[in-house]
Scaffold this motif. Sequence first.
Motif, PDB file in Angstrom:
ATOM      1  N   GLY A  63       0.815  -1.205   0.000  1.00  0.00           N
ATOM      2  CA  GLY A  63       0.000   0.000   0.000  1.00  0.00           C
ATOM      3  C   GLY A  63       0.847   1.253   0.000  1.00  0.00           C
ATOM      4  N   LEU A  64       0.270   2.346  -0.471  1.00  0.00           N
ATOM      5  CA  LEU A  64       0.966   3.634  -0.572  1.00  0.00           C
ATOM      6  C   LEU A  64      -0.069   4.741  -0.489  1.00  0.00           C
ATOM      7  N   VAL A  65       0.295   5.827   0.178  1.00  0.00           N
ATOM      8  CA  VAL A  65      -0.518   7.037   0.152  1.00  0.00           C
ATOM      9  C   VAL A  65       0.418   8.228   0.003  1.00  0.00           C
ATOM     10  N   TYR A  66      -0.007   9.205  -0.787  1.00  0.00           N
ATOM     11  CA  TYR A  66       0.804  10.417  -0.915  1.00  0.00           C
ATOM     12  C   TYR A  66      -0.103  11.630  -0.846  1.00  0.00           C
ATOM     13  N   GLY A  67       0.484  12.771  -0.521  1.00  0.00           N
ATOM     14  CA  GLY A  67      -0.274  14.012  -0.448  1.00  0.00           C
ATOM     15  C   GLY A  67       0.528  15.194  -0.941  1.00  0.00           C
ATOM     16  N   ILE A  68      -0.188  16.205  -1.420  1.00  0.00           N
ATOM     17  CA  ILE A  68       0.416  17.480  -1.826  1.00  0.00           C
ATOM     18  C   ILE A  68      -0.214  18.575  -0.985  1.00  0.00           C
ATOM     19  N   VAL A  69       0.617  19.334  -0.311  1.00  0.00           N
ATOM     20  CA  VAL A  69       0.179  20.478   0.486  1.00  0.00           C
ATOM     21  C   VAL A  69       0.628  21.742  -0.219  1.00  0.00           C
ATOM     22  N   ALA A  70      -0.284  22.693  -0.384  1.00  0.00           N
ATOM     23  CA  ALA A  70       0.062  23.970  -1.009  1.00  0.00           C
ATOM     24  C   ALA A  70      -0.847  25.048  -0.446  1.00  0.00           C
ATOM     25  N   ASN A  71      -0.277  26.218  -0.221  1.00  0.00           N
ATOM     26  CA  ASN A  71      -1.058  27.357   0.253  1.00  0.00           C
ATOM     27  C   ASN A  71      -1.814  27.042   1.542  1.00  0.00           C
ATOM     28  N   GLY A  72      -1.182  26.266   2.422  1.00  0.00           N
ATOM     29  CA  GLY A  72      -1.753  26.007   3.735  1.00  0.00           C
ATOM     30  C   GLY A  72      -2.813  24.943   3.784  1.00  0.00           C
ATOM     31  N   LYS A  73      -2.984  24.170   2.706  1.00  0.00           N
ATOM     32  CA  LYS A  73      -4.031  23.135   2.732  1.00  0.00           C
ATOM     33  C   LYS A  73      -3.571  21.904   1.967  1.00  0.00           C
ATOM     34  N   LEU A  74      -4.200  20.804   2.290  1.00  0.00           N
ATOM     35  CA  LEU A  74      -3.968  19.557   1.570  1.00  0.00           C
ATOM     36  C   LEU A  74      -4.784  19.612   0.286  1.00  0.00           C
ATOM     37  N   VAL A  75      -4.115  19.867  -0.833  1.00  0.00           N
ATOM     38  CA  VAL A  75      -4.852  20.022  -2.088  1.00  0.00           C
ATOM     39  C   VAL A  75      -5.137  18.691  -2.766  1.00  0.00           C
ATOM     40  N   HIS A  76      -4.377  17.645  -2.389  1.00  0.00           N
ATOM     41  CA  HIS A  76      -4.643  16.342  -2.992  1.00  0.00           C
ATOM     42  C   HIS A  76      -4.032  15.261  -2.122  1.00  0.00           C
ATOM     43  N   VAL A  77      -4.753  14.164  -1.965  1.00  0.00           N
ATOM     44  CA  VAL A  77      -4.234  12.978  -1.300  1.00  0.00           C
ATOM     45  C   VAL A  77      -4.811  11.766  -2.012  1.00  0.00           C
ATOM     46  N   ARG A  78      -3.992  10.728  -2.173  1.00  0.00           N
ATOM     47  CA  ARG A  78      -4.450   9.554  -2.927  1.00  0.00           C
ATOM     48  C   ARG A  78      -3.801   8.302  -2.351  1.00  0.00           C
ATOM     49  N   GLY A  79      -4.579   7.274  -2.179  1.00  0.00           N
ATOM     50  CA  GLY A  79      -4.084   6.005  -1.698  1.00  0.00           C
ATOM     51  C   GLY A  79      -4.152   4.944  -2.772  1.00  0.00           C
ATOM     52  N   PHE A  80      -3.198   4.008  -2.755  1.00  0.00           N
ATOM     53  CA  PHE A  80      -3.174   2.877  -3.682  1.00  0.00           C
ATOM     54  C   PHE A  80      -2.906   1.608  -2.888  1.00  0.00           C
ATOM     55  N   GLY A  81      -3.510   0.530  -3.281  1.00  0.00           N
ATOM     56  CA  GLY A  81      -3.248  -0.743  -2.650  1.00  0.00           C
ATOM     57  C   GLY A  81      -3.959  -0.911  -1.324  1.00  0.00           C
ATOM     58  N   VAL A  82      -3.410  -1.790  -0.471  1.00  0.00           N
ATOM     59  CA  VAL A  82      -4.084  -2.156   0.762  1.00  0.00           C
ATOM     60  C   VAL A  82      -3.202  -1.887   1.966  1.00  0.00           C
ATOM     61  N   GLN A  83      -3.859  -1.583   3.081  1.00  0.00           N
ATOM     62  CA  GLN A  83      -3.123  -1.361   4.318  1.00  0.00           C
ATOM     63  C   GLN A  83      -2.942  -2.666   5.095  1.00  0.00           C
TER      64      GLN A  83
END
Length: 514
Positions: A63-83
């Motif tokens: 499993g994998l999750v990633y996020g992009i933070v910009a301008n003080g907020k989480l503008v995108h987060v996405r998970g793939f696979g299983v925990q």
Amino acid sequence: MRNGKIIGRIASVILATATICALPAAAQTTASTAPADDAVIRSAIPRIDALFENFQKQNPTPGLVYGIVANGKLVHVRGFGVQDMAEKRPVTADSLFRIASMTKAFTALSILSLRDAGKLSLDDLAEKYVPETRGWKYPTSDSPRIRVRDLLNHTAGFVTDDPWGDRQQLLPEAEFTKMIRAGVPFTRAPGIAMEYSNFGYALLGRIVANVSGMPYRTYVERTILKPLGMTSSGYEVGESPLARRAIGYRWENDAWLEEPTMKHGAFGAMGGLQVSANDYAKWVAFLLSGTPARDDADRGPVRRATLREMAQGSNFSRTRRRFGSTAQSGCVQSEAYGMGFRVAQDCQLGRMMHHGGGYPGYGSHVLLLPDYGVGIFVFTNRTYTGAAEIAWDAAFLLNDAGAFTSRPIPVTPALTAIHDQARAAYASGDVSGLPLAMNFLMDRSAANWRTEFARLRGLVGDCPRAEPLTATGALSATIRWTCEKGALDGQILLAPTTPATVQALRFAVVQKQP
């Protein structure tokens, strides 16, 4: 570890839903200090999603999750696979991952917060706060003893201890005390080189506990996690719901083996924190809110100036190639270790703060671009698989898409006033009307300036229009004047005097019409 049994091959990929969420006010930057273009970032997200999805499949990683933070907020987060490969629970933004050595930044900021409170000095000897280290010294007569600062910057003279340090996570505090009393061998004298040490950050955890009068984990949770709203994060994995945990795995003998779940222990300060993507985004936004220096209310749990201090390295810099597909681009970075972060200077993106995390069952990476207010992070649940190269590829993809613009430096009234006077001096052909620093006419005579102005006027004529100044600091700026037969570029450099005076004025013909 559930009986340590082999659970089987990787499950089919299950995608988690992407989310966009604002962070608490204390963690946000202001619009004027975060110039990254949200719309451009969102337009690039399908390509970035593909980068991480391909990485998760091709390595492979449960499993994998990633996020992009910009301008003080989480503008995108996405998970793939299983925990969890037994239950096949999909990775989401609320799945809990251990972030390994990315914990070190929380430890570093805890030390700095105690410094801010007047409870310690970074230049104090470590033995002042951990008396069991008294007498520790590299065996030469001229070797200094270890300071708190040396522990923060990995310059205490300890040997690199990956992966040994990772397996000390469970060590009880009493056993750690025995280890400290027994002493440790030095690999070199303190203060002469940077060498990464998990043991050194475990000592910092002991300093946090001894100085604050409470357990290390309690201090971090009260001082940082709770004020930032990181309510799902913590050090004792067993206290979190099993249904939300990303179980850690390693690939061995062509099958997935579940790694043991290590309890919080004396080495938790170097790598034991567990977080979700939604929680960690609040931390990233808080770190980015420290830049630039400004007059806004300081609402965070630790001062903005202290956040910026984390980028101050040990000055033992080294050159390195970038992570990812641009590693062979010819852009070689200069890098030093700050306080819980590696700090690099890149030929395209300037200052970059980053850190990886490797741990039994987990890998992670975070990349901060403080001058653009952007951060990218990624967590996986496979041993030492941090996906650093993909996080960096995502940053350069955003740059190529035009998401980043440099944060403008305010033009001071002094620069504006002297710029107006410089234009008048050019028109008159005489610098005598300028407020000149004592060196100005010593470096170039008034007569020579008259000759130079005449030469420039002969080439480009009068210059009736000027573009807005571009400040390069509070006391310097570049100029562009539009003239009758071309243009002039130049620089104004003020002296460190009150009132403001000119120490240097430079011009160059950049465009001449026939």
